[in-house]
Write an enzyme that holds these catalytic residues in place. Sequence first.
Site, PDB file in Angstrom:
ATOM      1  N   SER A 113       0.718  -1.270   0.000  1.00  8.95           N
ATOM      2  CA  SER A 113       0.000   0.000   0.000  1.00  8.95           C
ATOM      3  C   SER A 113       0.747   1.321   0.000  1.00  8.95           C
ATOM      4  O   SER A 113       0.443   2.145  -0.815  1.00  8.95           O
ATOM      5  CB  SER A 113      -1.020   0.024   1.117  1.00  8.95           C
ATOM      6  OG  SER A 113      -0.460  -0.399   2.311  1.00  8.95           O
ATOM      7  N   HIS A 118      11.359  10.501   5.095  1.00  4.52           N
ATOM      8  CA  HIS A 118      11.647  11.903   5.409  1.00  4.52           C
ATOM      9  C   HIS A 118      13.072  11.979   5.946  1.00  4.52           C
ATOM     10  O   HIS A 118      13.521  11.085   6.662  1.00  4.52           O
ATOM     11  CB  HIS A 118      10.682  12.454   6.462  1.00  4.52           C
ATOM     12  CG  HIS A 118       9.249  12.393   6.065  1.00  4.52           C
ATOM     13  ND1 HIS A 118       8.628  13.385   5.346  1.00  4.52           N
ATOM     14  CD2 HIS A 118       8.308  11.441   6.281  1.00  4.52           C
ATOM     15  CE1 HIS A 118       7.369  13.056   5.137  1.00  4.52           C
ATOM     16  NE2 HIS A 118       7.149  11.878   5.695  1.00  4.52           N
ATOM     17  N   CYS A 141      -0.699  -4.286   3.183  1.00 11.39           N
ATOM     18  CA  CYS A 141      -1.926  -4.998   3.527  1.00 11.39           C
ATOM     19  C   CYS A 141      -1.906  -6.334   2.798  1.00 11.39           C
ATOM     20  O   CYS A 141      -1.870  -6.365   1.574  1.00 11.39           O
ATOM     21  CB  CYS A 141      -3.161  -4.212   3.120  1.00 11.39           C
ATOM     22  SG  CYS A 141      -3.320  -2.619   3.933  1.00 11.39           S
TER      23      CYS A 141
END
Length: 264
Positions: A113, A118, A141
Site C-alpha cells: 500500500s 523523510h 496490507c
Amino acid sequence: MKSKLKLHGFNNLTKTLSFNIYDICYAETPEDLQAYVQYIDEEYDAERLTQILTDVVDIIGANILNIARQDYDPQGASVTILISEQPVTPTDSQIEESPGPLPDTILAHLDKSHITVHTYPEIHPVDGIATFRVDIDVSTCGVISPLKALNYLIHQFDSDIVTVDYRVRGFTRDIEGRKHFIDHEINSIQNYLSDDTREAYQMTDVNVYQENLFHTKMLLKDFELENYLFGDATRNLSAEQREQVTERLRHEMLEIFYARNMPH
C-alpha cells in the site's frame, strides 16, 4: 512445510515497518558543519530517495500508482509512494522469518500500500556534532511482511544507530470464520537481518508478543574515528583532541540509542 492458511476473502492484516536511521559526524568549524549538512542534503535529495524507495517497491513486489516528492529549503526531503494491490501467491521465502535481500541482490514478489521517507539533518550549536536522521515507513496490507525491505534499507544508508518498530494490526478470517490476528511466525526483527548486519551491531529487543508489536534498537559496534570526521580542519587534530572528539561522538551515539540525555 506448513500448509497454507485458507482465507475467507482478502487478507485484511496491516503490517507496518517504521524505522529511524541515524548517521553521526564531527566537523571542526561552523563552515564545515554547514558543508556537511549541504553534502547530506545533496546526497540524499528527493531524487535519490525516490530511487531507493523504488527499489523497495521491487523488493516487496508492488506496483507504483503515484509518487510525490519534495526537497525542502533550507534542507531535508520527503518522498511518498502509493502502491497497488493485486492477488499474489507468495513464495516460501517471502513469508518465512529470514533476512531480506542486500542492495546487490534485489528480487521481489509482493504487492501492497504505501511507503514514505523523510530526512532530518541537524547540527549541535557548540560541540561540532552533526546528525542525519532518516525516517522510513513501509505499510502493507496482505500476506507478506514489509520486514523483507529492512535489510536492504540499512545497507543503503550510513547507519550508526537504527531504531525499528514492526506491528501487525487488524484481523483476517479463515474459511470457517475464525479470526487470525497475525499470519506469520516472528520472534524478533533480528531474524530478518543478514549475518553481517547482526555481527556489526549491538542490538536489544523490546517485544510485546500478545500485541503483535516488535521493537529492535541497533548500535554500531566498531568505532573508527576517521569514519566520523568531516572537513579538512579535522586532519590537524592533536591526539588529545582526537580523544575528546571520540568521547563526544560516542556520548552522542549512546544518548540517541538509549533515547535519553546522559551525564558527561
